[in-house]
Design a protein around this motif. Structure first.
Motif, short mmCIF file in Angstrom:
data_model
loop_
_atom_site.label_atom_id
_atom_site.label_comp_id
_atom_site.label_asym_id
_atom_site.label_seq_id
_atom_site.Cartn_x
_atom_site.Cartn_y
_atom_site.Cartn_z
N THR A 214 57.30 11.87 -1.08
CA THR A 214 56.27 12.65 -0.50
C THR A 214 54.88 12.32 -1.01
O THR A 214 54.74 11.93 -1.84
CB THR A 214 56.77 14.20 -0.94
OG1 THR A 214 56.36 14.33 -2.27
CG2 THR A 214 58.22 14.55 -0.55
N CYS A 215 53.92 12.93 -0.18
CA CYS A 215 52.76 12.82 -0.59
C CYS A 215 51.84 13.77 0.28
O CYS A 215 52.21 14.41 1.27
CB CYS A 215 51.73 11.30 -0.11
SG CYS A 215 51.69 11.02 1.63
N GLY B 172 60.41 14.86 -4.01
CA GLY B 172 61.21 13.87 -3.50
C GLY B 172 61.88 13.19 -4.73
O GLY B 172 61.77 13.66 -5.79
N GLN C 183 56.54 17.18 7.99
CA GLN C 183 55.52 17.95 6.99
C GLN C 183 56.13 19.27 6.66
O GLN C 183 56.15 20.50 7.41
CB GLN C 183 54.02 17.91 7.68
CG GLN C 183 53.07 18.43 6.76
CD GLN C 183 51.67 18.29 7.22
OE1 GLN C 183 51.40 17.59 8.07
NE2 GLN C 183 50.62 18.79 6.44
N ASP D 49 62.01 19.48 -0.92
CA ASP D 49 60.94 20.07 0.09
C ASP D 49 59.34 19.36 -0.48
O ASP D 49 58.57 19.41 0.19
CB ASP D 49 60.69 21.55 -0.05
CG ASP D 49 62.07 22.19 0.43
OD1 ASP D 49 62.62 21.67 1.40
OD2 ASP D 49 62.56 23.33 0.00
N LYS E 272 52.91 18.93 2.39
CA LYS E 272 53.37 17.79 1.98
C LYS E 272 54.12 16.89 3.00
O LYS E 272 54.93 17.52 4.01
CB LYS E 272 54.66 18.03 0.98
CG LYS E 272 54.32 18.34 -0.39
CD LYS E 272 53.60 17.30 -1.29
CE LYS E 272 53.34 17.85 -2.67
NZ LYS E 272 52.50 16.71 -3.17
N ARG F 29 50.12 7.60 1.41
CA ARG F 29 50.78 7.35 2.86
C ARG F 29 50.72 5.81 3.17
O ARG F 29 52.01 5.34 3.54
CB ARG F 29 49.84 8.02 3.82
CG ARG F 29 50.70 8.12 5.25
CD ARG F 29 49.92 8.84 6.15
NE ARG F 29 48.98 9.87 5.62
CZ ARG F 29 48.12 10.56 6.57
NH1 ARG F 29 48.07 10.09 7.83
NH2 ARG F 29 47.38 11.45 6.05
N ARG G 66 56.50 13.92 4.18
CA ARG G 66 58.03 13.64 3.70
C ARG G 66 58.53 12.21 4.29
O ARG G 66 58.29 12.18 5.62
CB ARG G 66 58.84 14.78 4.05
CG ARG G 66 58.83 15.88 3.26
CD ARG G 66 59.64 17.13 3.52
NE ARG G 66 61.02 16.82 2.89
CZ ARG G 66 61.87 16.82 3.78
NH1 ARG G 66 61.84 16.53 4.98
NH2 ARG G 66 63.30 16.29 3.18
N TYR G 67 58.77 11.22 3.53
CA TYR G 67 59.05 10.11 4.31
C TYR G 67 60.45 9.97 3.63
O TYR G 67 60.57 9.88 2.30
CB TYR G 67 58.08 9.08 3.91
CG TYR G 67 56.88 8.93 4.53
CD1 TYR G 67 56.29 8.16 5.65
CD2 TYR G 67 55.87 9.87 3.94
CE1 TYR G 67 55.45 8.30 6.43
CE2 TYR G 67 54.71 10.01 4.74
CZ TYR G 67 54.44 9.16 5.75
OH TYR G 67 52.97 9.41 6.27
#
Length: 179
Positions: A145-146, A107, A167, A104, A171, A154, A173-174
């Motif tokens: 994540t960022c 990462g 999102q 969540d 956060k 990003r 999420r990629y």
């Protein structure tokens, strides 16, 4: 040219200078839940002593092993430092698997570039250089994540092929392919 290396006492002085830079920008305060923040709080007071720094380095390397004791909720992880000669520029941590919290929020991969070296492309190169390590660990794709307001991070993730999933709170999420 900078390269990823396992943590090493060879960059002791530069590492201390980098940690001082992070502390000056407020990292390591009680609200900082990052790996770097935790390390600054727990180890920062002793890092200047060479023996204590060597123990810290050995402890980071030991985190790669499954059998190494670690706090609840922590998973095995591989830490690599981005260095040029004896200059510490940044670091990246590849977590070997995800917990629900890491899925969540945290990462598989987290990275930090010392403030004086930001804006020079180091983060993009650190992440790119670490993706084969993630792949060797069986992580493919890797979750990164960022914070939604961290435009620089990003861009780093997207430059490395990150595909936005969703999102969760603040956060983003990629998923980044490692192969």
């Amino acid at each position: 040219m900078p390269q990823l290396v396992p943590p090493t006492p060879d960059v002791h002085a530069s590492f201390i200078a980098a940690m001082d830079e992070f502390a000056e920008e407020g990292r390591g305060d009680p609200a900082d839940a990052s790996v770097l923040g935790r390390e600054l709080r727990l180890n920062g007071p002793t890092w200047r002593e060479p023996g204590a720094f060597e123990q810290f380095v050995e402890g980071l390397i030991a985190q790669e092993r499954e059998e190494t004791p670690r706090p609840d909720g922590f998973v095995p992880s591989t830490t690599l430092w981005w260095v040029e000669g004896d200059a510490f520029i940044g670091r990246i941590v590849v977590r070997h698997r995800l917990t629900q919290w890491l899925l969540d929020v945290g990462g598989h991969i987290g990275y930090d570039v010392r403030p004086s070296a930001r804006g020079q492309g180091h983060a993009t190169r650190i992440l790119n250089a670490a993706l084969p390590t993630a792949r060797r660990l069986g992580v493919d794709p890797a979750l990164l994540t960022c914070d939604d307001d961290n435009i620089a991070s990003r861009k780093v993730i997207e430059a490395n092929g990150g595909v936005f999933e969703d999102q969760r709170g603040v956060k983003l999420r990629y998923w980044v392919p490692t192969s």
